[in-house]
Design a protein around this motif. Sequence first.
Motif, short mmCIF file in Angstrom:
data_model
loop_
_atom_site.label_atom_id
_atom_site.label_comp_id
_atom_site.label_asym_id
_atom_site.label_seq_id
_atom_site.Cartn_x
_atom_site.Cartn_y
_atom_site.Cartn_z
N PHE A 12 1.57 2.82 -2.33
CA PHE A 12 2.50 2.90 -3.47
C PHE A 12 3.85 2.27 -3.14
O PHE A 12 4.46 1.63 -4.00
CB PHE A 12 2.68 4.36 -3.89
N ALA A 13 4.31 2.42 -1.91
CA ALA A 13 5.58 1.82 -1.52
C ALA A 13 5.51 0.30 -1.55
O ALA A 13 6.44 -0.37 -2.01
CB ALA A 13 5.98 2.31 -0.13
N SER A 14 4.40 -0.25 -1.06
CA SER A 14 4.25 -1.71 -1.07
C SER A 14 4.11 -2.23 -2.49
O SER A 14 4.63 -3.30 -2.82
CB SER A 14 3.04 -2.11 -0.22
N GLY A 15 3.42 -1.48 -3.36
CA GLY A 15 3.32 -1.89 -4.76
C GLY A 15 4.69 -1.89 -5.43
O GLY A 15 5.04 -2.82 -6.17
N TRP A 16 5.49 -0.85 -5.14
CA TRP A 16 6.84 -0.77 -5.71
C TRP A 16 7.71 -1.90 -5.18
O TRP A 16 8.50 -2.50 -5.93
CB TRP A 16 7.46 0.58 -5.34
N LEU A 17 7.58 -2.23 -3.88
CA LEU A 17 8.37 -3.31 -3.29
C LEU A 17 8.03 -4.64 -3.94
O LEU A 17 8.93 -5.42 -4.31
CB LEU A 17 8.11 -3.38 -1.79
N TYR A 19 6.83 -5.04 -6.85
CA TYR A 19 7.31 -4.97 -8.24
C TYR A 19 8.80 -5.28 -8.32
O TYR A 19 9.25 -6.01 -9.20
CB TYR A 19 7.02 -3.57 -8.80
N GLU A 20 9.55 -4.74 -7.38
CA GLU A 20 11.00 -4.93 -7.38
C GLU A 20 11.40 -6.39 -7.12
O GLU A 20 12.40 -6.86 -7.66
CB GLU A 20 11.66 -4.01 -6.34
N TRP A 27 1.17 -4.23 -8.22
CA TRP A 27 0.48 -2.99 -7.85
C TRP A 27 -0.90 -3.25 -7.30
O TRP A 27 -1.50 -2.35 -6.68
CB TRP A 27 0.41 -2.06 -9.08
N TRP A 229 1.63 2.73 -16.75
CA TRP A 229 1.57 3.44 -15.47
C TRP A 229 0.14 3.74 -15.05
O TRP A 229 -0.18 3.73 -13.86
CB TRP A 229 2.40 4.71 -15.52
#
Length: 347
Positions: A12-17, A19-20, A27, A229
């Motif tokens: 989830f952290a890598s998907g958020w990164l 995305y940012e 994702w 989501w």
Amino acid sequence: MKVFLKTAGIAFASGWLFYEVGMFLPWLLGPMFVLLLLNQFTAIKLHWPKILRTTGLVLLGVQIGSSFTKDAVVLMWFDLPYMAFMTFTIVALSLLLGLLFKRMANESLATSLLGSIPGGLSQMVVIAEEVDSANVTVVTMMQTIRIFMVVSIVPFFAVFLVGREASELTQQTFLFSWMPFLAVIFAGLGVYWLMKKIGFPAAEVLAPIFTMALVQTVTGQYLIQMPYWLVALAQVFIGANLGLQMEQVREKMNWRMGMAIVVNNVLLIGFSVLIAYLLAVWLPEYIFLDFFLSAAPGGMAEMAITALAAGADVALITSFHLFRLFFILLMAAPIIAFVVKKLDAKT
């Protein structure tokens, strides 16, 4: 449990990164790339339950199935000649590339052909296990690396292709009704059970697609409107599984085989682009992006995700991939296995 929670946190952290920083399909590609690198180059223990991958495929199947309206299903019949043309040409080239791989990697004919044909990882491995001269490990690596390359390369190029604006896509009215919704649930469970019973390929994603298409075509209602989501969650579930699917490839592959696999896949992807271009010129009512994602020799689920994000015709692309999947698994792969067994017996 600690290993899973650590893996989930990284995914989830890598998907958020991703995305940012504005990456395409963050994702899906974020968890896939990061977990792949950690799995290959570190000693960190990682684990992703199969049930989450199945859940992601089911959610994606529902999302894909919601794009199948009565008009889309009717249009499939008119597209059958183009599906056949694309499928036959891609399968024929895959066989030729299999012969090239045989010379480059010095592998058996069975291994080279079954590893080159884009029929799905698990399905081609099962077929390879039935052929004595096939190296199941090499077939697995060839299929896995091809899917990984396609999922990495195709979305990158899709960013630069012209998709449809939201106003151009088929806009459907969401009409929630308990009876059709319950019919989808029970019919979907029945279809899934039947597919698993007869050993049907990719039942997790195909069962909801077929069920949604059937119910929406019969009722004329648009039943499901999945929030962003939930679609992103499905992508994380699938991307994390893809990243961990390639288990210590470095230890099993030499330089010669690695180059042969890369050349094989680059040529196949390039030929898919050519076929897509020819069909786009031949049928100007479609856009190149539709045929590009339809011809891409990757997984149906991954190409559907790309189509959703890029503004392509999801129903059309899924139809082309379904036709190719059925043709390869029901006709091409069994024939290849039969011929190779005969040749092995003579040898």
